[in-house]
Design an enzyme around this catalytic site. Sequence first.
Site, mmCIF file in Angstrom:
data_model
loop_
_atom_site.group_PDB
_atom_site.id
_atom_site.type_symbol
_atom_site.label_atom_id
_atom_site.label_comp_id
_atom_site.label_asym_id
_atom_site.label_seq_id
_atom_site.Cartn_x
_atom_site.Cartn_y
_atom_site.Cartn_z
ATOM 1 N N SER A 141 -6.641 87.266 -122.359
ATOM 2 C CA SER A 141 -7.084 87.795 -123.695
ATOM 3 C C SER A 141 -7.070 86.288 -124.530
ATOM 4 O O SER A 141 -6.566 85.419 -124.301
ATOM 5 C CB SER A 141 -6.096 88.665 -124.367
ATOM 6 O OG SER A 141 -6.053 88.683 -125.712
ATOM 7 N N TYR A 154 2.507 90.749 -126.284
ATOM 8 C CA TYR A 154 1.377 90.561 -125.495
ATOM 9 C C TYR A 154 0.670 89.401 -125.465
ATOM 10 O O TYR A 154 0.520 88.879 -124.324
ATOM 11 C CB TYR A 154 0.407 91.908 -126.365
ATOM 12 C CG TYR A 154 -0.902 91.945 -125.692
ATOM 13 C CD1 TYR A 154 -1.116 92.611 -124.791
ATOM 14 C CD2 TYR A 154 -1.969 91.139 -126.326
ATOM 15 C CE1 TYR A 154 -2.388 92.998 -123.921
ATOM 16 C CE2 TYR A 154 -3.396 91.133 -125.316
ATOM 17 C CZ TYR A 154 -3.449 91.952 -124.615
ATOM 18 O OH TYR A 154 -4.802 92.153 -124.026
#
Length: 264
Positions: A141, A154
Amino acid sequence: MATQARRAVLITGGSSGIGLGLAKRYLQEGHRVVITGRSPDRLAAIAEQLPGIETLTSDIGSPHERQELADHIGQSMPELDILINNAGIQRRVAIAADGAPWADAQNEIDVLLAGPIHLGRLLLPHLLAHGRPSVLVNVTSGGAYIPQPFAPLYSAAKAALHSYTVNLRHALQATPCRVVELIPPAVATALAGPGHNHGADPEQFCDTVFPLLDGSQPEVGFGPTSQPAFTDRLTAEHRAFQAAADRFPVPLYQPIDTGKPADN
């Protein structure tokens, strides 16, 4: 990808979003595709919509289910060519507001970090055994590089997966298995739950990145994660890693002699 022989592809978290979008494109190219997900009903609906796709119910956050998945693939798809570690969850909870039980945080870590590392270890023997070019894709990400205060755990897990992916690529450099890091920016999927599906169009994202997942590029980005400001950072990191990697030599994976020429 269209000019290659038929490949055997496994995509975790393939019942929606990026995973499903990539699965459709591999299927359209004539490859054998297996997707996993946690919802049997969702997988059954996809199987009806996409003739030829194969589905497996599996929770990538469970070590036991990862082992079961690897055992199943070893029996039913020993010719595995492409593994895409895509399954993910995202808890949008700021550090100062996170009063959830630790089990919730541990599950996020297990899905995002332990899952792809463990499954990759379990399936690498199959990716290497046939001697053909193969590809292992870890989906990270943009948040791995710019920590996101709204999803701190995350971001941390994806940053750790990025680090591991760099080392995995180094360990496999002498083999026909290429390691790709797919680095999405925000993409409008259901990752973070209802009301949080902002970002790039998933179809446009998959159309752009799909041809680039052949192993020819170590990292594949889109939009903000494909711009020079971002890719220059990756280039500098590559240089720094190569300068430091040989200071303490470590064992590396070696090519397996199959006794027959590789099928390109």
